[in-house]
Design a protein around this motif. Structure first.
Motif, PDB file in Angstrom:
ATOM      1  N   UNK A  29       0.799  -1.220   0.000  1.00 36.75           N
ATOM      2  CA  UNK A  29       0.000   0.000   0.000  1.00 36.75           C
ATOM      3  C   UNK A  29       0.834   1.273   0.000  1.00 36.75           C
ATOM      4  N   UNK A  30       2.150   1.128  -0.076  1.00 38.50           N
ATOM      5  CA  UNK A  30       3.066   2.266  -0.078  1.00 38.50           C
ATOM      6  C   UNK A  30       3.990   2.186  -1.293  1.00 38.50           C
ATOM      7  N   UNK A  31       4.547   3.330  -1.660  1.00 36.66           N
ATOM      8  CA  UNK A  31       5.629   3.376  -2.645  1.00 36.66           C
ATOM      9  C   UNK A  31       6.903   2.945  -1.917  1.00 36.66           C
ATOM     10  N   UNK A  32       7.707   2.067  -2.528  1.00 31.83           N
ATOM     11  CA  UNK A  32       8.915   1.552  -1.888  1.00 31.83           C
ATOM     12  C   UNK A  32      10.170   2.051  -2.584  1.00 31.83           C
ATOM     13  N   UNK A  33      11.205   2.282  -1.793  1.00 31.05           N
ATOM     14  CA  UNK A  33      12.528   2.624  -2.320  1.00 31.05           C
ATOM     15  C   UNK A  33      13.549   1.749  -1.608  1.00 31.05           C
ATOM     16  N   UNK A  34      14.441   1.152  -2.374  1.00 26.92           N
ATOM     17  CA  UNK A  34      15.621   0.438  -1.861  1.00 26.92           C
ATOM     18  C   UNK A  34      16.765   0.807  -2.789  1.00 26.92           C
ATOM     19  N   UNK A  35      17.689   1.619  -2.286  1.00 25.59           N
ATOM     20  CA  UNK A  35      18.817   2.072  -3.111  1.00 25.59           C
ATOM     21  C   UNK A  35      20.109   1.951  -2.313  1.00 25.59           C
ATOM     22  N   UNK A  36      21.189   1.670  -3.026  1.00 25.17           N
ATOM     23  CA  UNK A  36      22.509   1.511  -2.434  1.00 25.17           C
ATOM     24  C   UNK A  36      23.530   2.205  -3.319  1.00 25.17           C
ATOM     25  N   UNK A  37      24.556   2.783  -2.699  1.00 22.03           N
ATOM     26  CA  UNK A  37      25.675   3.371  -3.439  1.00 22.03           C
ATOM     27  C   UNK A  37      26.969   3.050  -2.716  1.00 22.03           C
ATOM     28  N   UNK A  38      28.007   2.797  -3.487  1.00 23.71           N
ATOM     29  CA  UNK A  38      29.339   2.559  -2.923  1.00 23.71           C
ATOM     30  C   UNK A  38      29.939   3.893  -2.492  1.00 23.71           C
ATOM     31  N   UNK A  39      30.580   3.886  -1.315  1.00 21.21           N
ATOM     32  CA  UNK A  39      31.218   5.095  -0.791  1.00 21.21           C
ATOM     33  C   UNK A  39      32.732   5.034  -0.855  1.00 21.21           C
ATOM     34  N   UNK A  40      33.294   3.842  -0.787  1.00 19.40           N
ATOM     35  CA  UNK A  40      34.745   3.725  -0.789  1.00 19.40           C
ATOM     36  C   UNK A  40      35.186   2.424  -0.151  1.00 19.40           C
ATOM     37  N   UNK A  41      36.431   2.425   0.329  1.00 23.62           N
ATOM     38  CA  UNK A  41      37.055   1.230   0.874  1.00 23.62           C
ATOM     39  C   UNK A  41      37.635   1.504   2.255  1.00 23.62           C
ATOM     40  N   UNK A  42      37.630   0.496   3.084  1.00 23.32           N
ATOM     41  CA  UNK A  42      38.358   0.532   4.340  1.00 23.32           C
ATOM     42  C   UNK A  42      37.545   0.947   5.548  1.00 23.32           C
ATOM     43  N   UNK A  43      38.067   0.518   6.691  1.00 27.49           N
ATOM     44  CA  UNK A  43      37.412   0.780   7.966  1.00 27.49           C
ATOM     45  C   UNK A  43      37.319   2.272   8.262  1.00 27.49           C
ATOM     46  N   UNK A  44      38.366   3.056   7.934  1.00 24.55           N
ATOM     47  CA  UNK A  44      38.314   4.499   8.227  1.00 24.55           C
ATOM     48  C   UNK A  44      37.238   5.177   7.387  1.00 24.55           C
TER      49      UNK A  44
END
Length: 170
Positions: A29-44
């Motif tokens: 009954x709702x519009x759904x969004x599921x999006x992902x983007x890469x930010x980088x590498x490493x724990x820091x």
């Protein structure tokens, strides 16, 4: 914007029943969004992105005018977001604080033009860092129902800005 009356805003109820649903199966009954983007590498990269996220970096980085009752997103934090002439109200309904995943979800309060919830999370997966946006929403007012098509376009644009907001080079 004049000083917000946080006590009055805190008395407003959520305007949807499926509280916490961004953590699992999104309600029908709702519009759904599921999006992902890469930010980088490493724990820091993960730690820095998570810190920015929990200090409202996604919303500010997307160009939204946001006021909050707390500098850090925590359960119960109240917020107002202004996008052009529209003022929206929300409350953080849960947070995530795991070794490889951090974030928060806020739900809409009565008076928000939409009804639903948005989750913003940063995760560390096998050395890579990602930002996830999960949401469900539907119009909550007659005027947002009339403007559903432009609102859907605006939501897609803002979601794209959310995904770019935490990149270190953005």
């Amino acid at each position: 914007m004049p000083d917000m009356d946080w006590a009055a805003l805190g008395r407003k109820p959520l305007n949807y029943a499926e509280v916490g649903a961004t953590a699992g199966v999104l309600p029908s009954g709702y519009h759904h969004i599921r999006r992902t983007a890469a930010l980088g590498q490493g724990r820091s990269c993960f730690e820095e992105a998570a810190d920015r996220l929990m200090h409202w970096g996604v919303q500010r980085g997307a160009g939204l005018r946001i006021e909050t009752s707390s500098e850090v997103a925590e359960e119960g934090t109240l917020l107002t977001i202004r996008l052009g002439p529209v003022l929206a109200y929300g409350r953080v309904v849960y947070t995530i604080d795991e070794p490889d995943r951090r974030g928060f979800a806020y739900g809409t309060l009565r008076g928000h033009p939409e009804s639903g919830e948005e989750l913003f999370a940063v995760r560390y997966d096998d050395g890579s860092v990602y930002v996830d946006v999960v949401a469900f929403s539907k119009p909550a007012t007659w005027w947002s129902l009339l403007g559903a098509i432009p609102a859907a376009v605006a939501q897609r644009l803002v979601t794209n800005r959310y995904l770019k907001a935490l990149k270190a080079d953005a």
